[in-house]
Scaffold this active site. Structure first.
Site, PDB file in Angstrom:
ATOM      1  N   ARG A  87       9.290  -0.775   6.871  1.00 53.87           N
ATOM      2  CA  ARG A  87       9.789  -0.135   5.652  1.00 53.87           C
ATOM      3  C   ARG A  87       8.707  -0.072   4.593  1.00 53.87           C
ATOM      4  NH1 ARG A  87      13.713  -3.238   3.079  1.00 53.87           N
ATOM      5  NH2 ARG A  87      14.768  -1.404   2.277  1.00 53.87           N
ATOM      6  N   ASP A 136       6.584   7.569   8.708  1.00 57.83           N
ATOM      7  CA  ASP A 136       6.214   8.787   9.422  1.00 57.83           C
ATOM      8  C   ASP A 136       7.435   9.568   9.888  1.00 57.83           C
ATOM      9  OD1 ASP A 136       3.230   9.035   9.612  1.00 57.83           O
ATOM     10  OD2 ASP A 136       3.450   6.987  10.321  1.00 57.83           O
ATOM     11  N   HIS A 162      -1.024  -1.882   2.993  1.00 54.36           N
ATOM     12  CA  HIS A 162      -0.841  -0.473   2.703  1.00 54.36           C
ATOM     13  C   HIS A 162      -1.220  -0.201   1.249  1.00 54.36           C
ATOM     14  CE1 HIS A 162       1.306  -0.637   6.460  1.00 54.36           C
ATOM     15  NE2 HIS A 162       1.381   0.676   6.474  1.00 54.36           N
ATOM     16  N   GLU A 175       7.844   5.993  15.817  1.00 52.12           N
ATOM     17  CA  GLU A 175       7.701   6.491  14.450  1.00 52.12           C
ATOM     18  C   GLU A 175       8.263   7.886  14.229  1.00 52.12           C
ATOM     19  OE1 GLU A 175       3.830   5.112  12.539  1.00 52.12           O
ATOM     20  OE2 GLU A 175       3.317   5.051  14.664  1.00 52.12           O
ATOM     21  N   ARG A 201      -2.687  -4.155  15.011  1.00 50.53           N
ATOM     22  CA  ARG A 201      -2.044  -2.855  15.233  1.00 50.53           C
ATOM     23  C   ARG A 201      -3.116  -1.821  15.569  1.00 50.53           C
ATOM     24  NH1 ARG A 201       1.284   1.591  11.732  1.00 50.53           N
ATOM     25  NH2 ARG A 201      -0.387   1.293  10.215  1.00 50.53           N
ATOM     26  N   ARG A 252      -1.335  10.868   5.649  1.00 53.45           N
ATOM     27  CA  ARG A 252      -0.517   9.661   5.779  1.00 53.45           C
ATOM     28  C   ARG A 252       0.696   9.740   4.862  1.00 53.45           C
ATOM     29  NH1 ARG A 252      -2.547   5.496   8.665  1.00 53.45           N
ATOM     30  NH2 ARG A 252      -4.760   5.506   9.179  1.00 53.45           N
TER      31      ARG A 252
END
Length: 1050
Positions: A752, A714, A154, A673, A552, A885
């Site tokens: 997280r 999210d 990320h 989510e 994913r 995002r």
């Protein structure tokens, strides 16, 4: 100043911390004086003094004076030129980074110097035994514990890796400077080295000029393993074992791994078109290659250490067999030296038992050797389209394709390939194979002749140590394993016999455990439990791939793939069917034994990419891959769709290979989510487990464990932080209950983020506040972006963090957190959540002024220039909040110090509950319910970081006059939230229960406030001159500096 370090130390010595900050600041001042002159230093000092004076006035309650000083500071900043602005931004940014280094160093020092650390294994084991837990129960629980830490790519790590390395070197110099036996000359040398490092920092461009590729991101994650975790893991496991033996009488079994690591780097393709099937395959090979290289170096050091001749009969027999094989090979080579390469013996001769050169650091004991040597990567992955920023010797290894053709196979769009050596070879002509063999024979002949001069012959070595013989054979197999991966990476044929290389960790563990057992049987336990035990524990933890790769993908992409299949087969459009029809179709196909997808099918590129990913997953298997995570999962059919695509790919690949696919099927993990999907999570799991095929599949193939992931980012952006926290809590309760109804165990996977707005916060606090029964010895959690560096970047910090994970999960398992004492408390939570969510959404989604206000008041639009991640900032091209995002959403508000996503709606919810007469209930909930207390404490921590005057300054300069009223209302909401949070917690001031955090915040404010005001001025100028690249650079430096000061991004 950070959300993470509360795990590591609650207090630090502020006197020594401030002394060190003063040292680093004065050294940077000297560098700046030399580089830019005294006039610039006068400017820096004046800005700092103005900002410091304003901070002092505000702390003293003299708000008007503070505001006047801040206005003067802003006025002076508005008059500076562009070049001076860049230098000023860089200076303040480096000040803040150096303060962060000093802070981390002092937390490490406290950990090292404290005799009895709280939350350590020794501390928690002792408390559990004292509370009546039987020693055997404690031992069994630790041995069964499985905690998965998943590192993700990320995009929240803002510092270039080059700067991260320089920061580490400064930290090491600070540590070295503490040694009490240093002479005056030595200390002068340390200071000189610090000056050199700071000068190097100043002369290095801190702005990323290119966006990283997914392979770049994966390499960065693997470097964390190489530079820190490789050293930390055996030290952590020694601590666990020592404490366990102290309190239960038995050490931790050598092959027991309470913690393991996973990765999303190169596997997370959700909304990232740059992560392809080929990328996943290459990253898996890279991870295996690096693991093999690290093991090779460890085995090399072990061969020097284990020089003794006494051993068990079993080891002696194995050593004799290896020597006979070597002698046989020597005889064969002497008879036919022209062509030493054949199918049986491969490309390398057997390593002789006697090492020919001293491996790096072999003269240091294992506990002190350097952990910062660098792995040299195989050529195909080391050659990027640009030069990497890491100081790594990337180009030193030539792969077989370079040798044979002088070129490297590019990273173009070649289709995914099979991971089976013999199948690879089938596509090559006999002339190609012959040419390659001849070339290797010529190269090997020269090498072998030279080695003869260095190594004694077998008959001259009657006393060769058996451990060296066995470990020499292990090293030889590791070298062939590494070479095989290089060939696979370049799509070249590999003719090694499977007995000549390692495919699984169990194969590598076998000779190592035999050596350990032999040493113990001969009375050399002290040797057995040193470097050898550390290596065995590394193999048990890291396996043959260091970190198994999770895949994913978004649920809708699988539906699109099945649409293409069902339309091709004239069955209709899958996505248009209702849920029952989908489940009927999927279950029927899963029970069948034939592939569903015809080999001749032609599909669009997006669908082909999905099918190619499943094909690569089938080729790699569970030896390399972990779980398949389905983002935006909402129905049982989402899970079965992946199971069907996975099954179909495995049938197809195994048919081509003529043997079963490696490993087993991947765990399929639904990720819930949004608030809506979290509410339905329990129902989805019940529906899944009610399907006989699926339940039997879980029992047979996954040890009766269903893994479920819950998303914090999210859900927070969708409904607000408070509502998200409550929905997550209820969803976990419901999922646990659903699995219990069917006799299935559950592992919860927590997605997280780093910041509190995305579910971040101290690890210990987070685990201890989970619902009772949700942590039963197993847990997975992501660690993202800058949190990976903060928690695992240094070995000492990493050891402490791993201990905290272990003890927090142990306590949550053996002494689960308390549930809400009264049913009424749930009613209160529902009331707060409903009103909080309503207010949050009315502002963020329903107020038509909010979106333009957000774009004007924050640097959100400009964050894309940072080049900190390979994936796009938005899932779709729309500018709506819903498609943004969660990371840039939180990142933008963190930059302005308003941190709105972490608190918006909380005050409205608490105020309504108090109005309804729940005040005393709220205060009781805070004292007695760990979940509610941690939620309020984290919000209080965020409020302590928020800065209303700074946020107001952004509004006054950047926001259109017609929208400033919204900012005024939001600032009033922030103050009201603070009021009610303090009312519930009973604290008089924010951070009253965390004075270290408060003091750290105040120590950074002079630099942080200055750089915030500079950012406002640069944003103003840039929005009037959007193509000015110099202005953009200044802005990016201010973003870096503020992130350093806030100690997180998004």
């Amino acid at each position: 100043m950070t959300d993470t370090t509360d795990d590591i130390a609650e207090e630090i010595s502020f006197q020594s911390f401030e002394d060190e900050c003063h040292l680093l600041r004065s050294l940077l001042n000297d560098v700046l004086h030399r580089e830019l002159g005294p006039q610039f230093m006068d400017t820096v000092e004046r800005k700092r003094i103005l900002a410091q004076s304003a901070v002092n006035m505000r702390i003293a309650g003299m708000e008007d004076t503070a505001e006047l000083l801040e206005q003067q500071l802003a006025k002076e900043i508005s008059k500076i030129g562009l070049e001076e602005a860049l230098s000023l931004a860089r200076a303040f940014s480096h000040y803040l980074n150096l303060m962060g280094i000093a802070e981390t160093h002092h937390r490490v020092r406290k950990t090292r110097n404290t005799a009895h650390l709280s939350k350590s294994c020794d501390d928690i084991f002792d408390k559990l035994i004292q509370s009546g837990v039987p020693p055997q129960q404690l031992y069994d629980t630790i041995c069964r514990q499985e905690v998965g830490i998943v590192l993700t790519a990320h995009p929240t790590q803002i510092n270039r890796r080059t700067l991260q390395y320089k920061h580490k070197r400064i930290a090491h110099l600070l540590e070295y400077n503490e040694q009490p036996d240093l002479s005056h000359e030595d200390r002068e040398m340390v200071i000189d080295d610090l000056v050199r490092e700071i000068t190097s920092l100043w002369e290095t461009d801190e702005v990323r000029r290119h966006r990283p590729t997914p392979v770049d991101e994966a390499r960065a994650g693997l470097h964390i393993v190489e530079q820190s975790l490789w050293k930390a893991v055996p030290h952590y496991l020694r601590r666990v074992s020592t404490s366990l033996k102290k309190h239960t009488g038995k050490p931790l079994p050598l092959t027991c791994a309470p913690i393991y690591f996973g990765s999303w780097m190169g596997g997370d393709r959700d909304g990232n078109p740059n992560v392809t099937a080929k990328v996943t395959r290459d990253v898996a090979f890279l991870s295996q290659w690096m693991a093999t290289d690290l093991y090779t170096r460890e085995v090399d050091s072990l061969r020097f250490e284990l020089s003794m001749g006494r051993c068990s009969d079993k080891l002696a027999i194995l050593a004799d067999e290896i020597l006979l094989q070597e002698a046989s090979y020597e005889d064969q080579k002497n008879e036919n030296w022209v062509e030493p390469v054949n199918r049986k013996n491969g490309h390398y001769r057997q390593s002789l038992a006697l090492p020919t050169q001293l491996p790096a650091d072999a003269d240091f004991p294992s506990c002190t050797e350097s952990q910062y040597s660098t792995v040299e990567l195989p050529g195909n992955l080391s050659r990027q389209k640009r030069t990497s920023s890491a100081p790594t010797r990337l180009n030193s290894i030539k792969t077989s394709s370079e040798i044979s053709s002088g070129t490297i196979s590019g990273e173009g769009n070649r289709p995914p390939t099979k991971a089976a050596c013999l199948t690879k070879g089938a596509s090559f002509t006999s002339s190609q194979l012959l040419a390659q063999r001849k070339l290797f024979a010529e190269l090997e002949t020269g090498r072998s002749s030279f080695r003869k001069l260095l190594e004694p012959s077998l008959n001259q070595r009657p006393g060769i140590a058996p451990y060296r013989v066995v470990l020499g054979n292990v090293k030889d197999k590791l070298i062939k394993t590494r070479r095989r991966l290089e060939l696979l990476l370049d799509d070249l044929p590999c003719e090694y016999d499977p007995t000549e290389y390692y495919e699984t960790a169990e194969q590598l563990l076998e000779p190592l455990l035999l050596c350990h057992e032999s040493l113990q049987s001969c009375g050399s336990e002290i040797l057995a439990d040193g470097r050898l035990a550390d290596l065995i524990r590394r193999v048990a933890t890291f396996g043959m791939i260091l970190m198994k790769l999770d895949l994913r993908q978004e649920a809708s992409r699988h539906s699109e793939a099945l649409d293409a299949v069902t339309v091709y087969l004239d069955m209709g459009v899958y996505s248009e069917w209702d849920e029952d029809k989908k489940l009927e179709f999927l279950t029927r196909e899963l029970k069948g034994k034939r592939p569903l997808i015809p080999p001749s099918i032609e599909v669009v590129p997006d669908v082909k990419e999905v099918l190619d990913t499943f094909r690569v997953a089938a080729e790699l298997g569970t030896d390399s891959l972990g779980a398949y995570v389905i983002s935006m999962a909402s129905n049982a059919s989402d899970v079965l769709a992946v199971e069907l695509l996975q099954k179909d790919a495995r049938l197809s690949v195994s048919g081509e290979l003529g043997k079963p696919c490696p490993g087993g099927t991947l765990r399929v993990v639904p990720l819930f989510e949004t608030a809506k999907d979290l509410r339905a999570a329990g129902s989805v799991i019940r529906k899944l487990l009610s399907i006989d095929w699926y339940r039997e599949h879980i029992i047979k193939n996954h040890n009766g464990i269903q893994e479920v992931m819950v998303g914090y980012s999210d859900s927070g952006k969708d409904a607000g932080r408070f509502t998200a926290a409550w929905e997550l809590y209820k969803a976990q309760e419901d999922v646990v209950a659903a699995c219990k109804e069917f006799g299935i165990r559950v592992t919860l996977f927590h997605g997280r983020g780093g910041s509190i707005g995305r579910g971040g916060g101290p690890t210990y606090l987070a685990i201890q506040s989970q619902p009772p029964g949700s942590v039963m010895g197993t847990l997975r959690s992501t660690e993202q972006g800058e949190m990976v560096q903060a928690k695992f970047g240094l070995p000492q910090i990493a050891v402490r963090q791993l201990e905290i994970y272990t003890t927090a999960v142990l306590l949550a398992t053996m002494r689960p957190p308390k549930p809400p004492r009264e049913t009424k408390w749930r009613t209160v939570m529902e009331d707060i959540s409903e009103n909080s969510c309503h207010f949050y959404r009315s502002v963020v989604y329903d107020n038509h002024d909010f979106l333009p206000y957000f774009h004007e008041a924050t640097p959100q639009a400009e964050l894309g220039f940072l080049n900190i991640g390979s994936r796009p900032a938005r899932r779709k091209t729309s500018t709506a909040i819903a498609h943004l995002r969660a990371i840039p959403w939180v990142f933008a508000w963190t930059q302005t110090r308003f941190v709105l996503p972490s608190w918006l709606g909380v005050g409205a919810g608490l105020k309504h509950a108090c109005t309804e007469g729940y005040m005393h209930d709220l205060q009781a909930m805070y004292k007695e319910w760990p979940f509610f207390q941690s939620t309020i404490d984290l919000i209080e921590m965020v409020l302590a970081k928020a800065d209303i005057p700074i946020a107001k300054h952004y509004d006054e300069v950047l926001v259109s006059e017609s929208r400033r009223g919204l900012g005024v209302e939001l600032r009033k909401e922030l103050m009201m939230t603070e009021e009610y949070v303090l009312l519930v917690s009973g604290h008089e001031k924010l951070s009253e229960n965390n004075k270290s955090l408060k003091r750290l915040i105040e120590s950074r404010l002079p630099f942080l406030n200055s750089i915030n005001m500079l950012q406002v001025e640069i944003l103003k100028r840039l929005r009037q001159d959007e193509d000015n690249k110099k202005l953009r650079d200044v802005l990016l430096v201010t973003i870096n500096g503020i992130a350093a000061g806030m100690r997180n991004t998004g």
